[in-house]
Design a protein around this motif. Sequence first.
Motif, PDB file in Angstrom:
ATOM      1  N   GLU A  31       0.827  -1.213   0.000  1.00  0.00           N
ATOM      2  CA  GLU A  31       0.000   0.000   0.000  1.00  0.00           C
ATOM      3  C   GLU A  31       0.862   1.264   0.000  1.00  0.00           C
ATOM      4  O   GLU A  31       0.609   2.199  -0.761  1.00  0.00           O
ATOM      5  CB  GLU A  31      -0.913   0.014   1.216  1.00  0.00           C
ATOM      6  CG  GLU A  31      -2.031  -1.002   1.157  1.00  0.00           C
ATOM      7  CD  GLU A  31      -2.823  -1.084   2.459  1.00  0.00           C
ATOM      8  OE1 GLU A  31      -2.643  -0.217   3.344  1.00  0.00           O
ATOM      9  OE2 GLU A  31      -3.619  -2.029   2.592  1.00  0.00           O
ATOM     10  N   VAL A  32       1.878   1.290   0.869  1.00  0.00           N
ATOM     11  CA  VAL A  32       2.755   2.462   0.951  1.00  0.00           C
ATOM     12  C   VAL A  32       3.494   2.650  -0.370  1.00  0.00           C
ATOM     13  O   VAL A  32       3.584   3.773  -0.881  1.00  0.00           O
ATOM     14  CB  VAL A  32       3.737   2.337   2.140  1.00  0.00           C
ATOM     15  CG1 VAL A  32       4.810   3.410   2.076  1.00  0.00           C
ATOM     16  CG2 VAL A  32       2.989   2.398   3.463  1.00  0.00           C
ATOM     17  N   CYS A  33       4.021   1.578  -0.926  1.00  0.00           N
ATOM     18  CA  CYS A  33       4.719   1.668  -2.210  1.00  0.00           C
ATOM     19  C   CYS A  33       3.794   2.195  -3.298  1.00  0.00           C
ATOM     20  O   CYS A  33       4.192   3.077  -4.079  1.00  0.00           O
ATOM     21  CB  CYS A  33       5.295   0.314  -2.600  1.00  0.00           C
ATOM     22  SG  CYS A  33       6.730  -0.195  -1.644  1.00  0.00           S
TER      23      CYS A  33
ATOM     24  N   ILE B 194       4.496   5.614  -5.337  1.00  0.00           N
ATOM     25  CA  ILE B 194       4.645   5.541  -6.794  1.00  0.00           C
ATOM     26  C   ILE B 194       3.605   6.425  -7.477  1.00  0.00           C
ATOM     27  O   ILE B 194       3.925   7.153  -8.420  1.00  0.00           O
ATOM     28  CB  ILE B 194       4.543   4.079  -7.279  1.00  0.00           C
ATOM     29  CG1 ILE B 194       5.752   3.273  -6.778  1.00  0.00           C
ATOM     30  CG2 ILE B 194       4.431   4.008  -8.799  1.00  0.00           C
ATOM     31  CD1 ILE B 194       5.600   1.766  -6.897  1.00  0.00           C
ATOM     32  N   GLU B 195       2.377   6.379  -6.985  1.00  0.00           N
ATOM     33  CA  GLU B 195       1.307   7.204  -7.563  1.00  0.00           C
ATOM     34  C   GLU B 195       1.603   8.689  -7.392  1.00  0.00           C
ATOM     35  O   GLU B 195       1.388   9.482  -8.299  1.00  0.00           O
ATOM     36  CB  GLU B 195      -0.021   6.858  -6.884  1.00  0.00           C
ATOM     37  CG  GLU B 195      -1.210   7.552  -7.504  1.00  0.00           C
ATOM     38  CD  GLU B 195      -2.520   7.127  -6.852  1.00  0.00           C
ATOM     39  OE1 GLU B 195      -3.317   8.027  -6.526  1.00  0.00           O
ATOM     40  OE2 GLU B 195      -2.725   5.911  -6.682  1.00  0.00           O
TER      41      GLU B 195
ATOM     42  N   GLY C 102      12.268   6.523  -4.471  1.00  0.00           N
ATOM     43  CA  GLY C 102      12.967   5.638  -3.550  1.00  0.00           C
ATOM     44  C   GLY C 102      12.435   5.821  -2.144  1.00  0.00           C
ATOM     45  O   GLY C 102      11.843   6.843  -1.808  1.00  0.00           O
ATOM     46  N   LEU C 103      12.630   4.795  -1.329  1.00  0.00           N
ATOM     47  CA  LEU C 103      12.227   4.885   0.073  1.00  0.00           C
ATOM     48  C   LEU C 103      13.079   3.953   0.914  1.00  0.00           C
ATOM     49  O   LEU C 103      13.747   3.067   0.407  1.00  0.00           O
ATOM     50  CB  LEU C 103      10.734   4.576   0.245  1.00  0.00           C
ATOM     51  CG  LEU C 103      10.140   3.374  -0.459  1.00  0.00           C
ATOM     52  CD1 LEU C 103      10.364   2.111   0.341  1.00  0.00           C
ATOM     53  CD2 LEU C 103       8.660   3.593  -0.649  1.00  0.00           C
TER      54      LEU C 103
ATOM     55  N   LYS D 167      10.773  -1.767  -6.773  1.00  0.00           N
ATOM     56  CA  LYS D 167      11.578  -2.955  -6.468  1.00  0.00           C
ATOM     57  C   LYS D 167      11.087  -3.617  -5.178  1.00  0.00           C
ATOM     58  O   LYS D 167      10.915  -4.845  -5.133  1.00  0.00           O
ATOM     59  CB  LYS D 167      13.048  -2.561  -6.330  1.00  0.00           C
ATOM     60  CG  LYS D 167      13.957  -3.699  -5.917  1.00  0.00           C
ATOM     61  CD  LYS D 167      15.395  -3.218  -5.768  1.00  0.00           C
ATOM     62  CE  LYS D 167      16.317  -4.315  -5.307  1.00  0.00           C
ATOM     63  NZ  LYS D 167      17.709  -3.850  -5.210  1.00  0.00           N
ATOM     64  N   ILE D 168      10.866  -2.816  -4.152  1.00  0.00           N
ATOM     65  CA  ILE D 168      10.398  -3.346  -2.864  1.00  0.00           C
ATOM     66  C   ILE D 168       9.034  -4.002  -3.032  1.00  0.00           C
ATOM     67  O   ILE D 168       8.778  -5.095  -2.537  1.00  0.00           O
ATOM     68  CB  ILE D 168      10.361  -2.242  -1.789  1.00  0.00           C
ATOM     69  CG1 ILE D 168      11.757  -1.652  -1.593  1.00  0.00           C
ATOM     70  CG2 ILE D 168       9.787  -2.770  -0.494  1.00  0.00           C
ATOM     71  CD1 ILE D 168      12.833  -2.642  -1.240  1.00  0.00           C
ATOM     72  N   LYS D 169       8.154  -3.323  -3.740  1.00  0.00           N
ATOM     73  CA  LYS D 169       6.811  -3.863  -3.978  1.00  0.00           C
ATOM     74  C   LYS D 169       6.892  -5.214  -4.673  1.00  0.00           C
ATOM     75  O   LYS D 169       6.228  -6.178  -4.258  1.00  0.00           O
ATOM     76  CB  LYS D 169       5.998  -2.883  -4.813  1.00  0.00           C
ATOM     77  CG  LYS D 169       4.611  -3.358  -5.137  1.00  0.00           C
ATOM     78  CD  LYS D 169       3.889  -2.381  -6.020  1.00  0.00           C
ATOM     79  CE  LYS D 169       2.586  -2.991  -6.501  1.00  0.00           C
ATOM     80  NZ  LYS D 169       1.928  -2.190  -7.485  1.00  0.00           N
TER      81      LYS D 169
END
Length: 69
Positions: free
Chosen positions: A11-13, A17-18, A25-26, A63-65
Motif C-alpha cells: 500500500e505504501v509503495c 509511486i502514484e 525511492g524509500l 523494487k520493494i513492492k
Amino acid sequence: MRESFKKKIIEVCNKKIEAKGSNVGLSFYAFFANENDDPELLMEVAQWWILTNKLDHFEKAIKIKEMVE
C-alpha cells in the motif's frame, strides 16, 4: 515477514509511486510512524531489509513492492 505488514508495504509503495512516479525511492522507515511503538516489528523488517536482502538504505519503491509480492 508478517502477511499483514506485507500488505502495508505494498500500500505504501503504491501511494508513493502514484504520488511521485515509478522512480521514487524509500527506506524501510517509510512504513513506520515516527514513534517506535512496535520495536519487534521494526527489527523484523530491518532484518528482512538489511540482513536477508542486503538492500541499500534507499531502494526504489517498485523494487520493494515486487519483492514483497
